[in-house]
Design a protein around this motif. Structure first.
Motif, short mmCIF file in Angstrom:
data_model
loop_
_atom_site.label_atom_id
_atom_site.label_comp_id
_atom_site.label_asym_id
_atom_site.label_seq_id
_atom_site.Cartn_x
_atom_site.Cartn_y
_atom_site.Cartn_z
N ARG A 66 0.84 -1.19 0.00
CA ARG A 66 0.00 0.00 0.00
C ARG A 66 0.88 1.24 0.00
NH1 ARG A 66 -5.12 -1.59 1.34
NH2 ARG A 66 -5.32 -3.60 2.40
N GLN A 67 0.33 2.36 -0.45
CA GLN A 67 1.10 3.59 -0.48
C GLN A 67 1.48 4.04 0.92
OE1 GLN A 67 -2.06 3.27 -1.52
NE2 GLN A 67 -3.35 5.01 -0.94
N GLU A 68 0.65 3.75 1.92
CA GLU A 68 0.97 4.13 3.30
C GLU A 68 2.20 3.38 3.79
OE1 GLU A 68 -1.92 2.95 2.20
OE2 GLU A 68 -3.65 3.84 3.23
N THR A 69 2.46 2.20 3.21
CA THR A 69 3.59 1.38 3.63
C THR A 69 4.85 1.70 2.84
OG1 THR A 69 2.04 -0.41 4.18
CG2 THR A 69 4.37 -0.99 4.03
N HIS A 70 4.73 1.78 1.51
CA HIS A 70 5.95 2.11 0.74
C HIS A 70 6.29 3.59 0.84
CE1 HIS A 70 3.80 3.89 -2.67
NE2 HIS A 70 3.16 2.75 -2.94
N GLY A 71 5.35 4.41 1.29
CA GLY A 71 5.66 5.78 1.69
C GLY A 71 5.61 6.83 0.61
N ARG A 72 5.25 6.48 -0.61
CA ARG A 72 5.24 7.45 -1.72
C ARG A 72 3.79 7.75 -2.07
NH1 ARG A 72 10.74 7.02 -3.68
NH2 ARG A 72 11.67 5.25 -2.62
N ILE A 73 3.37 8.99 -1.84
CA ILE A 73 1.99 9.38 -2.03
C ILE A 73 1.85 10.60 -2.94
CG2 ILE A 73 1.15 8.35 0.10
CD1 ILE A 73 1.41 11.13 1.40
N GLY A 74 2.93 10.96 -3.58
CA GLY A 74 2.95 12.06 -4.53
C GLY A 74 4.18 11.90 -5.41
N VAL A 368 3.75 -8.80 1.62
CA VAL A 368 2.93 -8.28 0.52
C VAL A 368 1.52 -7.99 1.00
CG1 VAL A 368 1.88 -8.88 -1.70
CG2 VAL A 368 4.30 -9.36 -1.29
N GLU A 369 1.04 -6.78 0.70
CA GLU A 369 -0.29 -6.36 1.14
C GLU A 369 -1.34 -6.47 0.03
OE1 GLU A 369 0.80 -3.02 4.48
OE2 GLU A 369 1.24 -2.54 2.39
N GLY A 370 -0.89 -6.59 -1.20
CA GLY A 370 -1.82 -6.80 -2.30
C GLY A 370 -2.48 -8.17 -2.20
N ARG A 371 -3.58 -8.33 -2.90
CA ARG A 371 -4.34 -9.57 -2.88
C ARG A 371 -4.46 -10.13 -4.29
NH1 ARG A 371 -9.28 -7.40 1.05
NH2 ARG A 371 -7.95 -6.86 2.85
N SER A 372 -4.24 -11.41 -4.42
CA SER A 372 -4.29 -12.03 -5.74
C SER A 372 -5.69 -11.97 -6.33
CB SER A 372 -3.83 -13.49 -5.65
OG SER A 372 -4.02 -14.15 -6.90
N PHE A 373 -5.75 -11.66 -7.63
CA PHE A 373 -7.01 -11.71 -8.36
C PHE A 373 -7.04 -12.88 -9.34
CE2 PHE A 373 -4.34 -8.29 -10.30
CZ PHE A 373 -4.07 -8.87 -11.54
N LEU A 374 -6.19 -13.88 -9.11
CA LEU A 374 -6.13 -15.03 -10.02
C LEU A 374 -7.46 -15.76 -10.09
CD1 LEU A 374 -4.52 -16.80 -11.94
CD2 LEU A 374 -3.65 -18.07 -9.96
N ALA A 375 -8.14 -15.91 -8.95
CA ALA A 375 -9.43 -16.60 -8.95
C ALA A 375 -10.42 -15.90 -9.87
CB ALA A 375 -9.98 -16.68 -7.53
#
Length: 488
Positions: A66-74, A368-375
């Motif tokens: 997430r942007q809050e975690t990787h820290g880049r929001i602009g 990793v905070e993303g969620r797979s959309f493979l299903a």
């Protein structure tokens, strides 16, 4: 014998709107080969970028955070990338040959972020030119290749177009030397020279259709005289009037001469068709090397381009032209990826890393905070996220935040507290702001409460857990940017 691992190819284009595919119903853009790719797999009609600009979007794409975690929001250049876990590092660690070609937009520029090798072309980056004024070749592999091709001193700025401008000029050199062709040509060379004993993860990262708008002449002429409906403009767009610069070639807001805008759109769409043809060149070569049938192919953009929607230009804003991106996933022969499938579930860039690792049967790191959309790509109608939270600093308005579930969108500007609400099902062009409608009061309140909860722990102090707080100082990079010792 161990089961043969599939190849994985991630194709990222820059500043390509989510609606700009023929198969998505666009009335003008011609993308026959991407349309074919979509028919051979699943297209995601509500894919978004959480931070609609190059660096922050790529941080989500490459880290799965997430942007809050990787820290880049602009947008802010020159901030080191200290992410020990990336999509490339995981493919490399788990036995893949990994290669990136084209735009990375990381810092330092030669940071490989986990790839075994990078052939780099970021386009014209002011930060990189400032850091390497005497020898830009230190951070760019395209320019020496271009000089070799032409047999003379040359660069891609000889036509003089600004790297954020809507000004159009067809490519001023032989077509095979265009940066788009460069990425394709180098990718084909990798196919020839790859290690045949390993599966490969290839990141093909095209700089275009991001400006400069300089397609080959044939691609520009394809659209130059084509009739185009004017961009949608909601009455609410007048809120940006104080930052109007209608005669600035790299404006954010303004009423541009219709003929000038038509040319810009013709060039922009021409860049897309050019990329589409070059991708087919690569796909055909992949088949010749007998690798197409064993390859996952994912096509996505880092963000869109407003290109006159609501008299807005470039990216960063929370509206569909900027925040929605195209996303296609096609599987190998015999995979469970459903053909000619469209998923309407909301997904975002950070979801690509876990999805592609899962496609390859590899471990997904716990960080990793993303969620797979493979299903969903396999035909299931599964919720990936209840909604997406996006944000970016914007001119004169502080930080623009949005929440969307693909059916509605709520927007909040931190600088003045301005709210907007759109019914995307009935009004996909966001012409009608429903925030002042009595009929929408309950929905507005629901989304506002969701935003209060989403922002309550942010260092900027946007929320105290009970209400949104207006006028807090904003920054492009959070003070709590991810620490270098973060591990899986």
């Amino acid at each position: 014998m161990a089961e043969k691992k599939p190849n994985v190819i991630l194709i990222c284009v820059d500043q390509w709107r989510g609606d700009c595919l023929g198969i998505d119903g666009h009335p003008v853009v011609r993308t026959p080969y991407l349309d074919k790719l979509a028919q051979e797999g699943t297209r995601f009609s509500h894919a978004y970028t959480a931070c609609p600009s190059c660096i922050a979007a790529r941080a989500s794409l490459l880290t799965g955070l997430r942007q809050e975690t990787h820290g880049r929001i602009g947008y802010r250049d020159g901030v080191p990338w200290n992410y020990p876990v990336t999509i490339a590092s995981e493919f490399t660690r788990q036995g893949y040959q990994t290669q990136a070609i084209g735009k990375m937009h990381v810092y330092p520029e030669r940071n490989r972020v986990g790839f075994e090798n990078v052939i780099l072309h970021d386009g014209f980056l002011h930060c990189a030119h400032d850091h390497h004024p005497a020898d830009y070749d230190m951070v760019d592999d395209y320019h020496p290749w271009l000089r070799q091709q032409l047999g003379r001193d040359a660069n891609d700025f000889e036509h003089g177009l600004n790297c954020n401008s809507y000004t159009v000029r067809p490519w001023d050199k032989p077509e095979h030397t265009h940066p788009t062709n460069f990425v394709t040509s180098q990718s084909i060379e990798i196919l020839k020279k790859r290690d045949p004993t390993k599966p490969f993860f290839l990141f093909m990262s095209y700089h275009r259709p991001h400006p400069p708008i300089d397609p080959p002449i044939w691609a520009y002429e394809l659209y130059r005289n084509m009739k185009m409906s004017p961009p949608p403009v909601g009455k609410w767009s007048e809120m940006f009037a104080k930052c109007a610069q209608p005669h600035h070639p790299a404006l954010w807001y303004g009423k541009v001469n219709p003929d000038v805008l038509h040319d810009a759109r013709a060039g922009y769409y021409g860049q897309m068709t050019h990329i589409d043809h070059q991708l087919n060149r690569f796909f055909e070569t992949l088949q010749m090397f007998d690798q197409w049938k064993n390859s996952y192919v994912c096509f996505v953009s880092d963000h869109g381009d407003l290109m006159g929607d609501h008299d807005l230009y470039r990216k960063s804003f929370p509206y569909e032209g900027s925040a929605r991106v195209p996303l296609i996933l096609r599987g190998p022969d015999g995979s469970f990826i459903k053909r000619n499938n469209v998923s309407g579930r909301v997904v975002e860039l950070m979801d690509i890393m876990p999805t592609l690792l899962q496609c390859a049967g590899l471990e997904v790191p716990r960080s990793v905070e993303g969620r797979s959309f493979l299903a969903n790509a396999c035909g299931k109608d599964k919720e990936v996220h209840p909604y997406i939270h996006g944000e970016h600093l914007v001119p004169y308005q502080g930080s623009a935040h949005y929440l969307t579930d693909g059916r509605e969108k709520y927007v909040w500007y931190s600088g003045n507290g301005h709210e907007q609400l759109f019914d995307l099902d009935k009004d996909p062009k966001e012409l009608n702001d429903l925030s002042s409608s009595a009929k929408s009061a309950a929905s507005l309140r629901k989304w506002r409460n969701e935003m209060v909860e989403t922002l309550k722990d942010r260092e900027e102090g946007f929320s105290d857990g009970k209400k949104l707080i207006i006028g807090r100082p904003v920054k492009a990079v959070l003070d709590t940017i991810i620490k270098s010792d973060r591990s899986a």
